[in-house]
Scaffold this active site. Sequence first.
Site, PDB file in Angstrom:
ATOM      1  N   LYS A 189       0.841  -1.212   0.000  1.00 46.45           N
ATOM      2  CA  LYS A 189       0.000   0.000   0.000  1.00 46.45           C
ATOM      3  C   LYS A 189       0.873   1.257   0.000  1.00 46.45           C
ATOM      4  CE  LYS A 189      -3.312   3.027   0.534  1.00 46.45           C
ATOM      5  NZ  LYS A 189      -4.089   3.475   1.651  1.00 46.45           N
ATOM      6  N   ASN A 193       0.874   5.007  -2.149  1.00 45.25           N
ATOM      7  CA  ASN A 193       1.032   6.365  -1.613  1.00 45.25           C
ATOM      8  C   ASN A 193       2.359   6.981  -2.048  1.00 45.25           C
ATOM      9  OD1 ASN A 193      -0.428   4.829   1.108  1.00 45.25           O
ATOM     10  ND2 ASN A 193      -1.466   6.433  -0.012  1.00 45.25           N
TER      11      ASN A 193
HETATM   12  N1  LIG Z   1      -8.384  10.740   2.632  1.00 43.17           N
HETATM   13  C1  LIG Z   1      -8.124   9.589   2.025  1.00 43.17           C
HETATM   14  O1  LIG Z   1      -8.655   9.286   0.938  1.00 43.17           O
HETATM   15  C2  LIG Z   1      -7.184   8.597   2.646  1.00 43.17           C
HETATM   16  C3  LIG Z   1      -6.517   8.867   3.839  1.00 43.17           C
HETATM   17  N2  LIG Z   1      -5.734   7.878   4.408  1.00 43.17           N
HETATM   18  C4  LIG Z   1      -4.986   8.142   5.635  1.00 43.17           C
HETATM   19  O2  LIG Z   1      -5.865   8.380   6.714  1.00 43.17           O
HETATM   20  C5  LIG Z   1      -5.232   9.241   7.682  1.00 43.17           C
HETATM   21  C6  LIG Z   1      -6.133  10.449   7.921  1.00 43.17           C
HETATM   22  O3  LIG Z   1      -6.179  11.184   6.693  1.00 43.17           O
HETATM   23  P1  LIG Z   1      -7.414  12.093   6.230  1.00 43.17           P
HETATM   24  O4  LIG Z   1      -8.659  11.562   6.794  1.00 43.17           O
HETATM   25  O5  LIG Z   1      -7.289  12.266   4.773  1.00 43.17           O
HETATM   26  O6  LIG Z   1      -7.043  13.435   6.989  1.00 43.17           O
HETATM   27  P2  LIG Z   1      -7.832  14.785   7.204  1.00 43.17           P
HETATM   28  O7  LIG Z   1      -6.904  15.896   6.897  1.00 43.17           O
HETATM   29  O8  LIG Z   1      -9.159  14.795   6.541  1.00 43.17           O
HETATM   30  O9  LIG Z   1      -8.075  14.714   8.772  1.00 43.17           O
HETATM   31  C7  LIG Z   1      -7.018  14.535   9.686  1.00 43.17           C
HETATM   32  C8  LIG Z   1      -7.015  15.677  10.702  1.00 43.17           C
HETATM   33  O10 LIG Z   1      -6.567  16.881  10.066  1.00 43.17           O
HETATM   34  C9  LIG Z   1      -7.222  18.019  10.645  1.00 43.17           C
HETATM   35  N3  LIG Z   1      -7.866  18.799   9.576  1.00 43.17           N
HETATM   36  C10 LIG Z   1      -8.253  18.312   8.381  1.00 43.17           C
HETATM   37  N4  LIG Z   1      -8.729  19.287   7.587  1.00 43.17           N
HETATM   38  C11 LIG Z   1      -8.621  20.426   8.309  1.00 43.17           C
HETATM   39  C12 LIG Z   1      -8.917  21.777   8.013  1.00 43.17           C
HETATM   40  N5  LIG Z   1      -9.438  22.165   6.811  1.00 43.17           N
HETATM   41  N6  LIG Z   1      -8.663  22.709   8.942  1.00 43.17           N
HETATM   42  C13 LIG Z   1      -8.150  22.359  10.140  1.00 43.17           C
HETATM   43  N7  LIG Z   1      -7.841  21.064  10.469  1.00 43.17           N
HETATM   44  C14 LIG Z   1      -8.085  20.129   9.567  1.00 43.17           C
HETATM   45  C15 LIG Z   1      -8.082  17.489  11.702  1.00 43.17           C
HETATM   46  O11 LIG Z   1      -7.325  17.399  12.917  1.00 43.17           O
HETATM   47  P3  LIG Z   1      -6.399  18.540  13.605  1.00 43.17           P
HETATM   48  O12 LIG Z   1      -7.194  19.777  13.768  1.00 43.17           O
HETATM   49  O13 LIG Z   1      -5.952  17.929  14.896  1.00 43.17           O
HETATM   50  O14 LIG Z   1      -5.224  18.830  12.701  1.00 43.17           O
HETATM   51  C16 LIG Z   1      -8.355  16.065  11.237  1.00 43.17           C
HETATM   52  O15 LIG Z   1      -8.706  15.184  12.257  1.00 43.17           O
HETATM   53  C17 LIG Z   1      -3.862   9.613   7.087  1.00 43.17           C
HETATM   54  O16 LIG Z   1      -2.859   8.750   7.539  1.00 43.17           O
HETATM   55  C18 LIG Z   1      -4.095   9.396   5.595  1.00 43.17           C
HETATM   56  O17 LIG Z   1      -2.918   9.185   4.887  1.00 43.17           O
HETATM   57  C19 LIG Z   1      -5.626   6.631   3.863  1.00 43.17           C
HETATM   58  C20 LIG Z   1      -6.267   6.320   2.693  1.00 43.17           C
HETATM   59  C21 LIG Z   1      -7.003   7.308   1.947  1.00 43.17           C
HETATM   60  C1  LIG Z   2      -6.552   6.551  -2.132  1.00 43.55           C
HETATM   61  C2  LIG Z   2      -5.073   6.436  -1.955  1.00 43.55           C
HETATM   62  C3  LIG Z   2      -4.734   4.978  -2.136  1.00 43.55           C
HETATM   63  C4  LIG Z   2      -4.337   7.200  -3.018  1.00 43.55           C
HETATM   64  O1  LIG Z   2      -2.988   7.114  -2.910  1.00 43.55           O
HETATM   65  C5  LIG Z   2      -4.692   6.957  -0.597  1.00 43.55           C
HETATM   66  O2  LIG Z   2      -4.293   6.204   0.279  1.00 43.55           O
HETATM   67  C6  LIG Z   2      -4.715   8.413  -0.297  1.00 43.55           C
HETATM   68  O3  LIG Z   2      -5.486   9.182  -0.884  1.00 43.55           O
HETATM   69  O4  LIG Z   2      -3.937   8.803   0.584  1.00 43.55           O
END
Ligand SMILES: NC(=O)C1=CN([C@@H]2O[C@H](COP(=O)(O)OP(=O)(O)OC[C@H]3O[C@@H](n4cnc5c(N)ncnc54)[C@H](OP(=O)(O)O)[C@@H]3O)[C@@H](O)[C@H]2O)C=CC1
Ligand SMILES: CC(C)(CO)C(=O)C(=O)O
Length: 314
Positions: A189, A193
Amino acid sequence: MKITIAGVGAMGGRYALMLSRAGNDVDGIDGWADNVNAINEHGLQANFDGEQVVAKIKAYEQTKIDPSAVADLVILFPKSMQLDGMMQSLKPVITDHTKILCLMNGIGHEEIIEKYVTRDNIFIGNTMWTAGMEGPGKLKLFGSGSVALRNVEDGEAATAAAKKIVKLLSDAGLNAEYSDNILYTIYKKATVNGTMNGLCTILDCNMSEFGSTSTAEDMVVAIVKEFSAVAAKEGIDLNVPDTVDYIKTTWDPNTIGHHYPSMHQDLITNHRLTEIDYINGVIDRRGKKYGIPTPYCTFLTQLVHAKEQLLHAK
Ligand SMILES: NC(=O)C1=CN([C@@H]2O[C@H](COP(=O)(O)OP(=O)(O)OC[C@H]3O[C@@H](n4cnc5c(N)ncnc54)[C@H](OP(=O)(O)O)[C@@H]3O)[C@@H](O)[C@H]2O)C=CC1
Ligand SMILES: CC(C)(CO)C(=O)C(=O)O
């Protein structure tokens, strides 16, 4: 079972929404106050494959966690650089029985988690679901995905607990499986990434657009070769052609090709710092340790850090 989603951003939001809609008792914890307030006021709202849905969950600000919110299972979805701080904040909800599941992108997160909980309660893996946010408490979710996970510590009890988590996730439609060879799965995976996230960020495109360029495959092969050489030093056999074929499946516009990788959402859309040091940066560091040249991963890490600086990312 009481489930706490730690980091209820895009991906944490997806898991919270799907687990809650399947009838589970779900809480969210997040550092972003506006997000927590929006979830508590309006529920977790989502455009879920074109349908507007809402899940009523309770959310806590990371610094104001109610100790009564003790969890049976914590699913970690902060950004990699927030993991240590999140584990500190989670202390009030973790008991000796709480299971911790980490499905975040990146390599080596268990080294941080085991500073806080015993290894028999740690479960690691990854997810091929995608997720995006349209604003505080508002998710945009489309496409299909999967989850692979395993217990960190061998043993009957930990294996049984991992299989119970697999069932819980699958019952919520998250399509989970138990992976015996989880380090291989995590490396595999990480190559997705390690190619899609940094390259789509620098090129400002989605995965399908990236895949349509004439140089896409050459760049992917070069990066995968570096991941494979580092993995081999750790006893993991990451076959290059198979891995490249796997990465190419993400380019399909009929599945997740239209997704902008989470790194693009962070840096280009929100001017936030990225997880590059936990993906290509790991290969750069481990390559140096093992005496393996990793020019593509090193250069991509440098490019993303330079872009962070140009965009004043925080
Ligand atoms: N999104 C996806 O498609 C995928 C994500 N992942 C993984 O999942 C994990 C979480 O990622 P993801 O959900 O994308 O992260 P997000 O950025 O959506 O959320 C993570 C944290 O970032 C902060 N945050 C996000 N957006 C904002 C904003 N606009 N303003 C202020 N704070 C913000 C919040 O916490 P705080 O305020 O504490 O910073 C939030 O809990 C990571 O390891 C990522 O790589 C894995 C596969 C796919
Ligand atoms: C969906 C995928 C697999 C793309 O790399 C991911 O993990 C991300 O958006 O961080």
